[in-house]
Design a protein around this motif. Sequence first.
Motif, PDB file in Angstrom:
ATOM      1  N   SER A 289       0.832  -1.077   0.222  1.00 45.58           N
ATOM      2  CA  SER A 289      -0.101  -0.003  -0.148  1.00 45.58           C
ATOM      3  C   SER A 289       0.731   1.200   0.196  1.00 45.58           C
ATOM      4  O   SER A 289       0.549   2.087  -0.749  1.00 45.58           O
ATOM      5  CB  SER A 289      -0.792  -0.041   1.088  1.00 45.58           C
ATOM      6  N   GLN A 290       1.978   1.230   0.917  1.00 49.02           N
ATOM      7  CA  GLN A 290       2.613   2.514   0.885  1.00 49.02           C
ATOM      8  C   GLN A 290       3.955   2.033   1.042  1.00 49.02           C
ATOM      9  O   GLN A 290       4.546   1.879   2.027  1.00 49.02           O
ATOM     10  CB  GLN A 290       2.024   3.345   2.053  1.00 49.02           C
ATOM     11  N   PRO A 291       4.908   1.729   0.036  1.00 50.47           N
ATOM     12  CA  PRO A 291       6.024   1.257   0.056  1.00 50.47           C
ATOM     13  C   PRO A 291       6.929   2.236   0.755  1.00 50.47           C
ATOM     14  O   PRO A 291       6.602   3.435   0.714  1.00 50.47           O
ATOM     15  CB  PRO A 291       6.348   1.213  -1.537  1.00 50.47           C
ATOM     16  N   PRO A 292       7.801   1.400   1.740  1.00 49.00           N
ATOM     17  CA  PRO A 292       8.911   2.486   2.364  1.00 49.00           C
ATOM     18  C   PRO A 292       9.755   3.037   1.619  1.00 49.00           C
ATOM     19  O   PRO A 292       9.763   2.899   0.333  1.00 49.00           O
ATOM     20  CB  PRO A 292       9.265   1.361   3.407  1.00 49.00           C
ATOM     21  N   ARG A 293      10.801   3.171   2.011  1.00 48.89           N
ATOM     22  CA  ARG A 293      12.162   3.524   1.239  1.00 48.89           C
ATOM     23  C   ARG A 293      12.617   2.245   0.248  1.00 48.89           C
ATOM     24  O   ARG A 293      12.211   1.232   0.738  1.00 48.89           O
ATOM     25  CB  ARG A 293      13.356   3.907   2.197  1.00 48.89           C
ATOM     26  N   VAL A 294      12.870   2.409  -0.712  1.00 50.25           N
ATOM     27  CA  VAL A 294      13.403   1.447  -1.637  1.00 50.25           C
ATOM     28  C   VAL A 294      14.898   1.267  -2.022  1.00 50.25           C
ATOM     29  O   VAL A 294      15.580   2.263  -1.864  1.00 50.25           O
ATOM     30  CB  VAL A 294      12.707   1.762  -2.945  1.00 50.25           C
ATOM     31  N   LEU A 295      15.398   0.382  -1.975  1.00 52.44           N
ATOM     32  CA  LEU A 295      16.841   0.022  -2.221  1.00 52.44           C
ATOM     33  C   LEU A 295      17.081   0.300  -3.680  1.00 52.44           C
ATOM     34  O   LEU A 295      16.492  -0.520  -4.541  1.00 52.44           O
ATOM     35  CB  LEU A 295      17.225  -1.475  -1.868  1.00 52.44           C
ATOM     36  N   VAL A 296      18.080   1.445  -3.826  1.00 54.43           N
ATOM     37  CA  VAL A 296      18.156   1.720  -5.454  1.00 54.43           C
ATOM     38  C   VAL A 296      19.928   1.644  -5.530  1.00 54.43           C
ATOM     39  O   VAL A 296      20.711   1.664  -4.619  1.00 54.43           O
ATOM     40  CB  VAL A 296      17.608   2.980  -5.583  1.00 54.43           C
ATOM     41  N   GLY A 297      20.261   1.725  -6.888  1.00 51.89           N
ATOM     42  CA  GLY A 297      21.479   1.862  -7.069  1.00 51.89           C
ATOM     43  C   GLY A 297      21.751   3.508  -7.367  1.00 51.89           C
ATOM     44  O   GLY A 297      20.837   4.033  -7.987  1.00 51.89           O
ATOM     45  N   LEU A 298      23.036   3.828  -7.229  1.00 52.13           N
ATOM     46  CA  LEU A 298      23.453   5.274  -7.314  1.00 52.13           C
ATOM     47  C   LEU A 298      24.846   5.218  -8.209  1.00 52.13           C
ATOM     48  O   LEU A 298      25.656   4.503  -7.694  1.00 52.13           O
ATOM     49  CB  LEU A 298      23.345   6.221  -6.169  1.00 52.13           C
ATOM     50  N   ILE A 299      24.792   5.975  -9.230  1.00 43.57           N
ATOM     51  CA  ILE A 299      26.230   5.894  -9.857  1.00 43.57           C
ATOM     52  C   ILE A 299      26.539   7.377  -9.731  1.00 43.57           C
ATOM     53  O   ILE A 299      25.847   8.383 -10.346  1.00 43.57           O
ATOM     54  CB  ILE A 299      26.118   5.514 -11.460  1.00 43.57           C
ATOM     55  N   ALA A 300      27.900   7.632  -9.466  1.00 46.67           N
ATOM     56  CA  ALA A 300      28.475   9.082  -9.393  1.00 46.67           C
ATOM     57  C   ALA A 300      28.578   9.809 -10.508  1.00 46.67           C
ATOM     58  O   ALA A 300      28.976   9.250 -11.836  1.00 46.67           O
ATOM     59  CB  ALA A 300      29.601   9.046  -8.578  1.00 46.67           C
ATOM     60  N   GLU A 301      28.295  11.148 -10.854  1.00 46.12           N
ATOM     61  CA  GLU A 301      28.908  11.775 -12.181  1.00 46.12           C
ATOM     62  C   GLU A 301      30.138  12.444 -11.883  1.00 46.12           C
ATOM     63  O   GLU A 301      31.003  12.869 -12.816  1.00 46.12           O
ATOM     64  CB  GLU A 301      27.528  12.857 -12.158  1.00 46.12           C
ATOM     65  N   GLY A 302      30.490  12.707 -10.546  1.00 42.43           N
ATOM     66  CA  GLY A 302      31.788  13.037 -10.259  1.00 42.43           C
ATOM     67  C   GLY A 302      32.823  11.782  -9.990  1.00 42.43           C
ATOM     68  O   GLY A 302      32.473  10.604 -10.046  1.00 42.43           O
ATOM     69  N   ARG A 303      33.906  12.178  -8.980  1.00 42.30           N
ATOM     70  CA  ARG A 303      34.784  11.350  -8.644  1.00 42.30           C
ATOM     71  C   ARG A 303      34.743  10.887  -7.035  1.00 42.30           C
ATOM     72  O   ARG A 303      35.281  10.017  -6.555  1.00 42.30           O
ATOM     73  CB  ARG A 303      36.253  11.809  -8.783  1.00 42.30           C
ATOM     74  N   ARG A 304      33.938  11.377  -6.370  1.00 42.74           N
ATOM     75  CA  ARG A 304      33.814  11.458  -4.846  1.00 42.74           C
ATOM     76  C   ARG A 304      33.087  10.220  -4.414  1.00 42.74           C
ATOM     77  O   ARG A 304      31.980  10.054  -4.921  1.00 42.74           O
ATOM     78  CB  ARG A 304      33.226  12.705  -4.107  1.00 42.74           C
ATOM     79  N   VAL A 305      33.609   9.479  -3.691  1.00 40.64           N
ATOM     80  CA  VAL A 305      33.128   8.216  -3.073  1.00 40.64           C
ATOM     81  C   VAL A 305      32.239   8.174  -1.856  1.00 40.64           C
ATOM     82  O   VAL A 305      32.400   8.908  -0.962  1.00 40.64           O
ATOM     83  CB  VAL A 305      34.071   7.223  -2.844  1.00 40.64           C
ATOM     84  N   PRO A 306      30.841   7.937  -2.229  1.00 41.53           N
ATOM     85  CA  PRO A 306      29.844   8.011  -1.077  1.00 41.53           C
ATOM     86  C   PRO A 306      30.023   6.807   0.078  1.00 41.53           C
ATOM     87  O   PRO A 306      30.632   5.874  -0.339  1.00 41.53           O
ATOM     88  CB  PRO A 306      28.473   7.768  -1.540  1.00 41.53           C
ATOM     89  N   ARG A 307      29.954   6.877   1.329  1.00 41.75           N
ATOM     90  CA  ARG A 307      30.161   5.812   2.299  1.00 41.75           C
ATOM     91  C   ARG A 307      28.746   5.619   2.891  1.00 41.75           C
ATOM     92  O   ARG A 307      27.959   6.319   3.138  1.00 41.75           O
ATOM     93  CB  ARG A 307      31.336   6.339   3.254  1.00 41.75           C
ATOM     94  N   ALA A 308      28.893   4.443   3.668  1.00 44.44           N
ATOM     95  CA  ALA A 308      27.593   4.109   4.361  1.00 44.44           C
ATOM     96  C   ALA A 308      27.144   5.517   5.444  1.00 44.44           C
ATOM     97  O   ALA A 308      28.097   5.870   6.223  1.00 44.44           O
ATOM     98  CB  ALA A 308      27.631   2.961   5.154  1.00 44.44           C
ATOM     99  N   GLY A 309      25.878   5.552   5.439  1.00 44.77           N
ATOM    100  CA  GLY A 309      25.359   6.504   6.696  1.00 44.77           C
ATOM    101  C   GLY A 309      25.335   7.904   5.865  1.00 44.77           C
ATOM    102  O   GLY A 309      24.563   8.945   6.292  1.00 44.77           O
ATOM    103  N   TYR A 310      25.932   8.381   4.735  1.00 42.87           N
ATOM    104  CA  TYR A 310      25.803   9.684   3.803  1.00 42.87           C
ATOM    105  C   TYR A 310      24.395   9.899   3.545  1.00 42.87           C
ATOM    106  O   TYR A 310      23.727   8.929   3.107  1.00 42.87           O
ATOM    107  CB  TYR A 310      26.730   9.704   2.738  1.00 42.87           C
ATOM    108  N   PRO A 311      23.727  11.111   3.802  1.00 41.56           N
ATOM    109  CA  PRO A 311      22.278  11.303   3.396  1.00 41.56           C
ATOM    110  C   PRO A 311      22.285  11.355   1.865  1.00 41.56           C
ATOM    111  O   PRO A 311      23.112  11.899   1.143  1.00 41.56           O
ATOM    112  CB  PRO A 311      22.118  12.697   4.083  1.00 41.56           C
ATOM    113  N   VAL A 312      21.311  10.758   1.467  1.00 40.96           N
ATOM    114  CA  VAL A 312      20.737  11.167  -0.155  1.00 40.96           C
ATOM    115  C   VAL A 312      19.921  12.325  -0.145  1.00 40.96           C
ATOM    116  O   VAL A 312      18.990  12.317   0.812  1.00 40.96           O
ATOM    117  CB  VAL A 312      20.105   9.826  -0.633  1.00 40.96           C
ATOM    118  N   VAL A 313      20.074  13.205  -1.163  1.00 37.35           N
ATOM    119  CA  VAL A 313      19.317  14.633  -0.960  1.00 37.35           C
ATOM    120  C   VAL A 313      18.612  14.846  -2.393  1.00 37.35           C
ATOM    121  O   VAL A 313      19.243  14.267  -3.339  1.00 37.35           O
ATOM    122  CB  VAL A 313      20.149  15.666  -0.613  1.00 37.35           C
ATOM    123  N   ALA A 314      17.467  15.361  -2.357  1.00 38.68           N
ATOM    124  CA  ALA A 314      16.805  15.896  -3.482  1.00 38.68           C
ATOM    125  C   ALA A 314      16.040  17.191  -3.038  1.00 38.68           C
ATOM    126  O   ALA A 314      15.245  17.371  -1.987  1.00 38.68           O
ATOM    127  CB  ALA A 314      15.952  14.812  -4.059  1.00 38.68           C
TER     128      ALA A 314
END
Length: 375
Positions: A289-314
């Motif tokens: 009925s109301q999907p919670p957060r969804v597990l997705v893939g993210l590919i960087a446009e730059g070179r900086r590496v994300p780590r566990a715990g970093y916020p995803v923003v929009a």
Amino acid sequence: MSSNAPVEPRHTALDALHRSLGATMTDFAGWDMPLRYGSERDEHLAVRTKAGLFDLSHMGEITVTGPQAAALLDFALVGNIGGVKPGRARYTMICRADGGILDDLIVYRLAETTYMVVANASNARTVLDALVERAGGFDAEVRDDRDAYALLAIQGPESPGILKSLTDADLDGLKYYAGLPGTVAGVPALIARTGYTGEDGFELFVAPADAEKLWQALTDAGTPVGLVPCGLSCRDTLRLEAGMPLYGHELSTALTPFDAGLGRVVKFEKEGDFVGREALTEAAARAESQPPRVLVGLIAEGRRVPRAGYPVVADGKVVGEVTSGAPSPTLGKPIAMAYVDAAHSAPGTPGVGVDIRGSHEPYEVVALPFYKRQK
């Protein structure tokens, strides 16, 4: 001796061999394990293109035997374990009564009334204790076999050929997620066609005393076709590219299998009750009925590496959290897995980024996995 004295890490049967190969060692779930032998990138690419050899002896083997072994596992785990044919394996999970994931597991049915449950190193004691507790009233025995096995994995496109040169076992007839007893280089082994890399490969369960002999035989047979020893660091980037979850990152007691997008492992249609059934029934309805957060893939446009715990923003708001991130040797860019709000989870969703130490780095949302081998 005070209770807060440091606990000595455990060592696998191959510890001296890793050190002789110049491995960089690290503490992993209380075990001293090889992180890398040389270049993580070279080890990763060897598995993708040739073959890699891993020591996974830190994994937790638990044997369940007896007339009601299947009934116990059907009650204790979320999967339909009684329906697994002898010689086959099943990916499944063990959950708490509230539906939270205690661990993800592979269960091998070795014989009609004998199963081997393989737990993650960090959760082996938790899983063992839960199975012992849940075994009350069942005519079945739960046995801690963590010290009875060493586990070697050979992964990559050259692995079938390498292994074939050392065994008479019918590898061609051995399907993915199947296991059969055999002899490899004169060593008795359970040969399983399983792995955590996204490549074809095998996991070999052997007596610890035989581990070094087997490692050497695989090395001698594999080196001419490019096999290299591989550490846990490249195992992590390989599984990340393959979109495979890691406990403590994509999976935890705070999440149900439905939250993790793995509701398919929960088999409500099996007979009888199982631990977590009621909570998971509610979780399944909630996901519909109301999907919670969804597990997705993210590919960087730059070179900086994300780590566990970093916020995803929009749009200046936090819409999710990174669970795993690393440079991808195959894609040549940083990648991450993240739980994001359903509204921002569709591949190609514009304006999504990762907050890397205060800087919003642009990322492309993609469907998992990042990498799928050509069959």
